[in-house]
Design an enzyme around this catalytic site. Structure first.
Site, PDB file in Angstrom:
ATOM      1  N   ASP A 168       0.807  -1.224   0.000  1.00 14.97           N
ATOM      2  CA  ASP A 168       0.000   0.000   0.000  1.00 14.97           C
ATOM      3  C   ASP A 168       0.842   1.277   0.000  1.00 14.97           C
ATOM      4  OD1 ASP A 168      -2.609   1.385   0.194  1.00 14.97           O
ATOM      5  OD2 ASP A 168      -1.664   2.173   1.985  1.00 14.97           O
ATOM      6  N   HIS A 248      -9.184   0.914  -0.263  1.00 14.35           N
ATOM      7  CA  HIS A 248      -9.780   2.225  -0.592  1.00 14.35           C
ATOM      8  C   HIS A 248     -10.382   2.363  -2.007  1.00 14.35           C
ATOM      9  CE1 HIS A 248      -5.706   2.557  -2.077  1.00 14.35           C
ATOM     10  NE2 HIS A 248      -5.200   2.889  -0.929  1.00 14.35           N
ATOM     11  N   ASN A 294      -4.617   9.934  -1.894  1.00 12.93           N
ATOM     12  CA  ASN A 294      -4.448   8.864  -2.879  1.00 12.93           C
ATOM     13  C   ASN A 294      -5.207   7.627  -2.427  1.00 12.93           C
ATOM     14  OD1 ASN A 294      -3.572   6.707  -4.401  1.00 12.93           O
ATOM     15  ND2 ASN A 294      -1.404   7.110  -4.154  1.00 12.93           N
ATOM     16  N   ASP A 321      -7.594   4.384   6.214  1.00 10.56           N
ATOM     17  CA  ASP A 321      -6.410   4.889   5.499  1.00 10.56           C
ATOM     18  C   ASP A 321      -5.852   6.119   6.214  1.00 10.56           C
ATOM     19  OD1 ASP A 321      -4.345   5.138   3.730  1.00 10.56           O
ATOM     20  OD2 ASP A 321      -5.550   5.753   2.014  1.00 10.56           O
ATOM     21  N   HIS A 325       0.599  13.264   8.355  1.00  8.31           N
ATOM     22  CA  HIS A 325       1.768  13.941   7.779  1.00  8.31           C
ATOM     23  C   HIS A 325       2.091  15.159   8.628  1.00  8.31           C
ATOM     24  CE1 HIS A 325       2.157  11.647   4.089  1.00  8.31           C
ATOM     25  NE2 HIS A 325       0.860  11.734   3.888  1.00  8.31           N
TER      26      HIS A 325
HETATM   27 ZN   LIG Z   1      -3.265   3.049  -0.411  1.00 14.12          ZN
END
Ligand SMILES: [Zn+2]
Length: 446
Positions: A168, A248, A294, A321, A325
């Site tokens: 991933d 996702h 993403n 997900d 950051h």
């Molecule tokens: Zn991903």
């Protein structure tokens, strides 16, 4: 919240908890009578209308619902390597506040979780932190480079007992490698979780390809880049007879392909993120990179179809997900900014808004999509068990009637990149119990 007061019995406290006046949602039923749940020695010891237990601390849960502890199939805990964004400690604290009792930690750390050593390190860090169970995901290929299979067998045999493998962040785009990975994990009942993204069709891509990307002058990310890989992988999973999980899912077409694969009886499961259930690419209009993710946010038609697919079970579950950051990676120009959003602390509230308040799913359905099914797909015995006497003491107490409040970016996560900041969302996670012990209480870490 004083409504859900805790009463201590300091004299006789035996470590057990009595949760009083809570509703346990059952499928197809409405107006269930409130019950009491007694937690002791790590599990649910009794559920009934009028329980009493002299040594128990009492939690008045009037107005709350009880769900089996939530399970996230897709969390980026960032440790080892990016402790400036998140650590196992802070990420699992965020999970507990969001109602989660188990998370799957993705493998795109530094070093990559592609050996028994790294997955065991993450697994141990999870046990030490103690906020929720951490189940490491192993990389499919060495260094996520998409060239050579990682040591899947040794990760499976390690103390971390890895069953889910994923590159991933990147796609296993080589069809032969994907085939070999599916063949390899078949022997021990594992699953390959694919980040479906054709790398050639998404070179430099920034935002869903459509009206919005054209208007903003950002390189488009076509739906076909996701759908083509999902179609190929469904065919490969059928050919090998081994389990594929699609990470996702973000487009209406992807849901349609998965519906088709499932109609054939193929071993395919899928997840959708909270943000893809609520947000669209329209939000990119202000070039705020907090909405850069993403796969990208898509259109209103995609959101509507993803909701339908989750409601009818085509998409099995919600996975966050959660992708923290640091500020400098997000507060920059759109094209330079990192992809990803946090999600653990808001997931259940977003699902209430997108699925329950819209009448698409009842709370029993939420328990199925956020606990029962993800635990099954993630091969996590002891999680995702419907609440009943004898079941493990993992549960989430939630107040669906809590007035909608604006989301604040400050939480237990080290990062602040939530796309829901300032948005009014309903509901409140009041408490989370792991093996009968609170990890969150009154909306705060216990
Ligand atoms: Zn991903």
């Amino acid at each position: 919240m004083t409504d859900n007061a805790v009463t201590d019995n300091a004299m006789t406290d035996d470590g057990s908890w009595l949760i009083k006046g809570v509703t346990v949602p059952a499928s197809g039923k409405h107006g269930e009578e409130p019950v009491s749940i007694l937690l002791g020695s790590g599990s649910i010891t009794a559920i009934g209308p009028d329980l009493d237990h002299p040594g128990a601390r009492i939690l008045d849960a009037g107005g709350l619902i009880a769900l089996p502890g939530l399970v996230d199939l897709h969390t980026h805990l960032r440790e080892p390597g990016r402790e400036d964004a998140e650590t196992v400690q802070t990420g699992t604290a965020a999970a507990a506040l969001g109602g989660y009792t188990a998370v799957h930690a993705m493998a795109n750390t530094d070093p990559v979780a592609d050996t028994a050593g790294v997955v065991e390190q993450v697994w141990r860090l999870g046990r030490t932190a103690g906020h929720c169970d951490v189940q490491p995901v192993g990389a499919v290929t060495v260094g996520l480079n998409g060239v050579r299979l990682a040591e899947l067998g040794t990760m499976a045999d390690s103390a971390a007992r890895v069953r889910v493998f994923s590159d991933d962040g990147r796609c296993v785009s080589d069809p032969l490698l994907m085939r070999r990975a599916l063949e390899y994990v078949k022997a021990f009942g594992g699953v390959i979780a694919q980040h479906a993204q054709d790398p050639r069709l998404t070179e430099g891509a920034q935002l869903n390809e459509g009206e919005m990307s054209a208007r903003l002058g950002l390189a488009g990310w076509p739906a076909v880049a996701e759908e083509a890989v999902i179609a190929r992988d469904c065919l490969l999973a059928a050919h090998v007879g081994s389990a594929l999980h699609v990470c996702h899912v973000s487009t209406a077409g992807s849901a349609e392909i998965i519906r088709w694969a499932k109609s054939k009886g193929w071993p395919v499961t899928a997840e959708v993120t909270p943000h893809h259930l609520l947000l669209t690419d329209e939000l990119a209009a202000g070039y705020d990179p907090v909405f850069k993710v993403n796969p990208p946010l898509r259109t209103e038609a995609d959101v509507a179809e993803l909701r339908r697919a989750l409601a009818d079970g085509t998409i099995d579950c919600v996975a966050t997900d959660h992708a923290p950051h640091p500020v400098e990676a997000k507060e920059t120009e759109w094209a330079e900014a990192a992809f990803g959003m946090t999600g653990l602390e808001t997931a259940l509230r977003v699902v209430q808004r997108a699925m329950v308040d819209t009448g698409l799913l009842d709370w029993a359905g939420v328990a199925d999509r956020m606990s029962v099914r993800p635990a099954r797909i993630g091969r996590l015995p002891g999680h995702g068990t419907p609440l009943a006497p004898g079941a493990p003491g993992h549960l989430t107490l939630y107040d669906p009637a809590a007035p909608a409040e604006a989301v604040t970016p400050a939480g237990a996560s080290k990062s602040r990149n939530t796309p829901f900041a300032g948005m009014e969302l309903p509901g409140r996670v009041v408490a989370t119990f792991l093996r009968g012990v609170p990890t969150a209480l009154d909306g705060k870490l216990a």
